[in-house]
Write a protein that holds these residues in place. Structure first.
Motif, short mmCIF file in Angstrom:
data_model
loop_
_atom_site.label_atom_id
_atom_site.label_comp_id
_atom_site.label_asym_id
_atom_site.label_seq_id
_atom_site.Cartn_x
_atom_site.Cartn_y
_atom_site.Cartn_z
N GLU A 1 41.91 36.48 26.73
CA GLU A 1 40.90 37.54 26.86
C GLU A 1 41.24 38.41 28.07
O GLU A 1 40.84 39.56 28.16
CB GLU A 1 39.50 36.93 27.01
CG GLU A 1 39.07 36.17 25.77
CD GLU A 1 37.90 35.25 26.02
OE1 GLU A 1 37.53 35.00 27.20
OE2 GLU A 1 37.34 34.76 25.03
N VAL A 2 41.95 37.82 29.03
CA VAL A 2 42.49 38.52 30.20
C VAL A 2 43.97 38.15 30.27
O VAL A 2 44.43 37.28 29.54
CB VAL A 2 41.77 38.10 31.51
CG1 VAL A 2 40.31 38.50 31.49
CG2 VAL A 2 41.92 36.61 31.77
N THR A 3 44.69 38.77 31.17
CA THR A 3 46.10 38.41 31.31
C THR A 3 46.21 37.01 31.89
O THR A 3 45.28 36.51 32.55
CB THR A 3 46.84 39.39 32.25
OG1 THR A 3 46.29 39.27 33.56
CG2 THR A 3 46.74 40.81 31.75
N PHE A 4 47.34 36.40 31.68
CA PHE A 4 47.56 35.07 32.24
C PHE A 4 47.47 35.14 33.76
O PHE A 4 46.90 34.25 34.40
CB PHE A 4 48.92 34.51 31.81
CG PHE A 4 49.20 33.15 32.38
CD1 PHE A 4 48.61 32.02 31.84
CD2 PHE A 4 50.02 33.01 33.49
CE1 PHE A 4 48.84 30.77 32.39
CE2 PHE A 4 50.26 31.75 34.04
CZ PHE A 4 49.68 30.63 33.49
N GLY A 5 48.01 36.20 34.35
CA GLY A 5 47.97 36.37 35.80
C GLY A 5 46.56 36.41 36.34
O GLY A 5 46.25 35.81 37.38
N ALA A 6 45.67 37.12 35.66
CA ALA A 6 44.27 37.20 36.10
C ALA A 6 43.59 35.84 35.97
O ALA A 6 42.82 35.43 36.85
CB ALA A 6 43.53 38.25 35.29
N TRP A 7 43.89 35.15 34.89
CA TRP A 7 43.32 33.81 34.67
C TRP A 7 43.80 32.86 35.75
O TRP A 7 43.03 32.11 36.35
CB TRP A 7 43.72 33.34 33.27
CG TRP A 7 43.18 32.01 32.86
CD1 TRP A 7 41.91 31.73 32.43
CD2 TRP A 7 43.91 30.78 32.79
NE1 TRP A 7 41.81 30.39 32.12
CE2 TRP A 7 43.02 29.79 32.32
CE3 TRP A 7 45.23 30.42 33.06
CZ2 TRP A 7 43.41 28.46 32.12
CZ3 TRP A 7 45.62 29.10 32.87
CH2 TRP A 7 44.71 28.14 32.41
N LEU A 8 45.09 32.89 36.05
CA LEU A 8 45.68 32.04 37.08
C LEU A 8 45.14 32.39 38.46
O LEU A 8 44.85 31.50 39.27
CB LEU A 8 47.21 32.17 37.05
CG LEU A 8 47.99 31.35 38.05
CD1 LEU A 8 47.73 29.85 37.86
CD2 LEU A 8 49.48 31.65 37.92
N LYS A 9 44.97 33.67 38.73
CA LYS A 9 44.46 34.10 40.04
C LYS A 9 43.06 33.54 40.28
O LYS A 9 42.73 33.12 41.39
CB LYS A 9 44.43 35.63 40.09
CG LYS A 9 44.00 36.20 41.41
CD LYS A 9 44.06 37.71 41.35
CE LYS A 9 43.71 38.37 42.64
NZ LYS A 9 43.77 39.83 42.54
N LYS A 10 42.25 33.49 39.25
CA LYS A 10 40.91 32.93 39.39
C LYS A 10 40.99 31.44 39.75
O LYS A 10 40.24 30.96 40.60
CB LYS A 10 40.11 33.13 38.11
CG LYS A 10 38.67 32.73 38.22
CD LYS A 10 37.87 33.15 37.02
CE LYS A 10 36.41 32.81 37.22
NZ LYS A 10 35.58 33.25 36.10
N ILE A 11 41.93 30.74 39.16
CA ILE A 11 42.12 29.32 39.49
C ILE A 11 42.56 29.18 40.95
O ILE A 11 42.04 28.34 41.68
CB ILE A 11 43.15 28.67 38.54
CG1 ILE A 11 42.59 28.61 37.11
CG2 ILE A 11 43.53 27.27 39.02
CD1 ILE A 11 43.59 28.18 36.06
N VAL A 12 43.49 30.04 41.38
CA VAL A 12 43.98 30.00 42.77
C VAL A 12 42.84 30.26 43.74
O VAL A 12 42.66 29.53 44.72
CB VAL A 12 45.13 31.00 42.98
CG1 VAL A 12 45.49 31.13 44.45
CG2 VAL A 12 46.36 30.59 42.17
N VAL A 13 42.05 31.29 43.48
CA VAL A 13 40.93 31.62 44.37
C VAL A 13 39.94 30.45 44.42
O VAL A 13 39.48 30.05 45.50
CB VAL A 13 40.23 32.92 43.93
CG1 VAL A 13 38.92 33.12 44.67
CG2 VAL A 13 41.16 34.11 44.16
N ASN A 14 39.64 29.87 43.27
CA ASN A 14 38.72 28.72 43.25
C ASN A 14 39.29 27.55 44.04
O ASN A 14 38.55 26.87 44.78
CB ASN A 14 38.42 28.29 41.81
CG ASN A 14 37.40 29.17 41.16
OD1 ASN A 14 36.43 29.59 41.77
ND2 ASN A 14 37.61 29.47 39.88
N LYS A 15 40.57 27.30 43.91
CA LYS A 15 41.21 26.21 44.65
C LYS A 15 41.15 26.49 46.16
O LYS A 15 40.94 25.58 46.96
CB LYS A 15 42.67 26.02 44.22
CG LYS A 15 42.82 25.32 42.90
CD LYS A 15 42.45 23.87 43.05
CE LYS A 15 42.70 23.09 41.78
NZ LYS A 15 42.23 21.71 41.91
#
Length: 180
Positions: free
Chosen positions: A64-78
């Protein structure tokens, strides 16, 4: 190879595809981690943990979003989780006193450099700093910020307003001394 093909291969536990995605995104995600953690070792650890988490949960990626945006959200949460573990908690604000936030009013004197803005953000109290960073630098909206920081959208808006006002004062003091 297209990104979506790599993701599909990763969903099938293809290690080569995982390594390709890692190589493609590791530097950018490290930079995101550094913006929050300010320590190379911590940022490397959190970035690595984020990739591990992403590959464990890659079946949840729905494009639904780019993989990069999805991954960035995981990084920020971490990063946020890491900071919480270090006892850097966010202070709750009294939500009974609310102001309307003009979120698009981020005007700064033309003579102020990007580096001065980033430095001023670093000097904000943590309860404001992370909301300002998530909103201004990362581009998240209040719904996403509230989810990431585990605060209400109202608190996100209030913290953004107060952080923006303090940021203006810091930049004004930096540029003009302690004028009022």
């Amino acid at each position: 190879m297209f990104q979506i093909d790599l993701v599909e291969k990763c969903k099938k536990n293809d290690r080569k595809a995982q390594m390709q995605l890692y190589k493609q995104y590791c530097d950018a995600m490290f930079c995101v981690s550094m913006r929050y953690l300010k320590n190379v070792d911590d940022a490397q650890d959190v970035t690595q943990e984020a990739f591990i988490r992403a590959f464990q949960k890659i079946d949840q990626f729905k494009a639904e979003v780019t993989f990069g945006a999805w991954l960035k959200k995981i990084v920020v949460n971490k990063c946020i989780d890491f900071l919480k573990r270090k006892h850097q908690y966010y202070l709750a604000l009294d939500e009974n006193i609310l102001n309307v936030v003009d979120e698009n009013d981020w005007k700064v004197d033309d003579q102020v450099s990007i580096e001065e803005v980033k430095s001023a953000i670093e000097n904000l109290p943590e309860k404001y700093k992370y909301v300002v960073m998530l909103y201004l630098i990362e581009g998240y909206d209040h719904a996403e910020i509230s989810e990431i920081l585990d605060i209400t959208q109202t608190a996100s808006r209030t913290q953004l307003l107060r952080g923006k006002n303090q940021l203006r004062e810091l930049l004004k003091d930096k540029r003009y001394g302690t004028r009022s």
